[in-house]
Design an enzyme around this catalytic site. Structure first.
Site, mmCIF file in Angstrom:
data_model
loop_
_atom_site.group_PDB
_atom_site.id
_atom_site.type_symbol
_atom_site.label_atom_id
_atom_site.label_comp_id
_atom_site.label_asym_id
_atom_site.label_seq_id
_atom_site.Cartn_x
_atom_site.Cartn_y
_atom_site.Cartn_z
ATOM 1 N N GLY A 206 0.780 -1.230 0.000
ATOM 2 C CA GLY A 206 0.000 0.000 0.000
ATOM 3 C C GLY A 206 0.808 1.274 0.000
ATOM 4 N N GLU A 242 4.841 -6.484 1.678
ATOM 5 C CA GLU A 242 4.606 -7.045 0.344
ATOM 6 C C GLU A 242 4.100 -5.966 -0.615
ATOM 7 O OE1 GLU A 242 2.010 -10.300 1.424
ATOM 8 O OE2 GLU A 242 0.242 -9.025 1.211
ATOM 9 N N GLY A 244 3.645 -3.942 -4.159
ATOM 10 C CA GLY A 244 3.516 -4.327 -5.562
ATOM 11 C C GLY A 244 3.673 -3.126 -6.464
ATOM 12 N N CYS A 320 -15.487 2.437 -27.946
ATOM 13 C CA CYS A 320 -16.785 3.089 -28.149
ATOM 14 C C CYS A 320 -17.415 3.443 -26.807
ATOM 15 C CB CYS A 320 -17.702 2.162 -28.942
ATOM 16 S SG CYS A 320 -17.068 1.703 -30.553
ATOM 17 N N TYR A 349 -0.502 -2.702 -12.447
ATOM 18 C CA TYR A 349 -1.958 -2.590 -12.592
ATOM 19 C C TYR A 349 -2.311 -1.886 -13.900
ATOM 20 C CZ TYR A 349 -2.071 -4.076 -7.741
ATOM 21 O OH TYR A 349 -1.908 -4.784 -6.575
#
Length: 377
Positions: A206, A242, A244, A320, A349
């Site tokens: 985080g 951890e 990411g 679209c 991400y």
């Protein structure tokens, strides 16, 4: 450019990961949360710098063992784990299971007992911590993630066969600055040690990534110092993190060519190949993706080359839907058809969370190197 391209700068990634490792106390184990980006070349680059990996599904677990044969995955986490996923974790010999509920713990016990093995567990706990300012909250309030503190106490008292409970996992929020992340870490550790007698605590990830200011990088040095102070108060504690996004976001670029430039109701629109079905990050987080404009002079077509005039531009893709926006009303130099837009901070991400099949456009290509070396630019 033939089609949009993801460019991964592996040298930059290795340098960044080494700096993170150096900023952390030696007693802090560094895991990479591969949900952020499981690209094989990234996992291989990170392997020398991390103590292991966090897989959040059996699919990620199998991908990891294929990519890095012989690696012992550090943890298997994720909500809603099925019996086949728990069985896969047992078969792979994962170091720790992050268990989300008493029911999941009982299922894991039954599976481990039937297999004649033992599952080493951290209980994921949703602690009542003030998380004001967090970009994304997974704890401290009613959420589907983890269990309430009293449920965790009950799990410890169950003494189930095939289960060894070592401590607590608590990933409560994302988008935390270094001081906020250190405060959350202290709250988690203090509760885990005092209430459960935990020997191990995984405080999650985080760490903030600032898409509005790519130079504003999480202060790993300050965070490492705060964790060192915390560890000094708990000399027998194993502490893990951890991250990411904060590890891989900066190593990736998404490069795409300008197809068209047009004016609509006094606003300039730049239409690029690809879009949020390749790079979903700006749509998912509601921001403008930072970018570099790379002009090109090789215009050989017989018709006029459209270009933007005065005022901000909005960069959109080929989908679209009016939600296919990569950057909204941003200032830049004159943009012409045929130019290249290089979207930064596309290493986490991004492709792996995008809705690839909407409209069934061709997928991007993938390459490694750095922006200056890319032959097409």
């Amino acid at each position: 450019m033939n089609r949009p391209t993801y460019l991964y700068d592996l040298d930059a990634l290795g340098t960044h990961a080494a700096a993170i490792r150096a900023a952390l106390p030696s007693r802090v184990e560094l895991l990479y949360a591969m949900k952020a980006n499981p690209a094989p070349e990234l996992l291989r680059t990170l392997a020398p710098h991390v103590d292991g990996f966090e897989a959040a599904s059996a699919g990620e677990l199998h991908h990891l063992t294929r990519t890095l044969p012989g690696v012992r995955p550090a943890v298997l986490g994720g909500p809603g784990k099925t019996d086949p996923e728990l069985t896969a974790g047992l078969a792979a010999g994962v170091h720790r299971f992050h268990v989300e509920s008493p029911h999941e713990l009982r299922r894991l016990s039954a599976l481990a007992t039937a297999a004649g093995s033992t599952a080493d567990v951290l209980l994921r706990v949703n602690l009542p911590v003030n998380l004001d300012g967090a970009a994304l909250v997974m704890g401290g309030a009613p959420t589907p993630f983890g269990m309430d503190p009293e449920q965790a106490r009950d799990c410890v008292r169950l003494d189930l066969p095939g289960i060894r409970i070592h401590g607590v996992h608590a990933h409560l929020a994302s988008g935390l600055t270094a001081p906020a992340a250190a405060m959350v870490a202290r709250r988690i550790v203090d509760w885990a040690v005092s209430q459960l007698g935990a020997h191990e605590v995984n405080i999650g990830g985080g760490m903030a990534v600032d898409y509005t200011d790519p130079a504003n990088i999480f202060d790993w040095t300050r965070y490492g110092g705060d964790l060192q102070t915390l560890l000094a108060e708990h000399p027998d504690l194993v502490l893990r993190i951890e991250p990411g996004r904060a590890v891989t976001a900066y190593c990736g670029w998404y490069l795409t060519e300008v197809i068209d430039v047009k004016r609509s109701h006094d606003e300039w629109f730049v239409v690029v190949a690809g879009g949020t079905h390749h790079l979903r990050t700006p749509a998912a987080k509601g921001h403008s993706q930072p970018f570099l404009h790379l002009p090109r002079t090789d215009w050989t077509h017989p018709y006029p080359r459209p270009r933007t005039g005065d005022g901000p531009v909005t960069i959109v893709g080929q989908l679209c839907t009016p939600k296919d926006v990569l950057a909204r009303t941003v200032g830049t130099n004159t943009v012409s058809a045929g130019d290249v837009i290089a979207f930064a901070m596309a290493g986490a991400y991004a492709w792996n969370i995008s809705h690839h099949d909407f409209l069934m456009h061709e997928p991007p290509s993938f390459t490694v190197g750095n922006l200056k070396e890319l032959a097409d630019v």
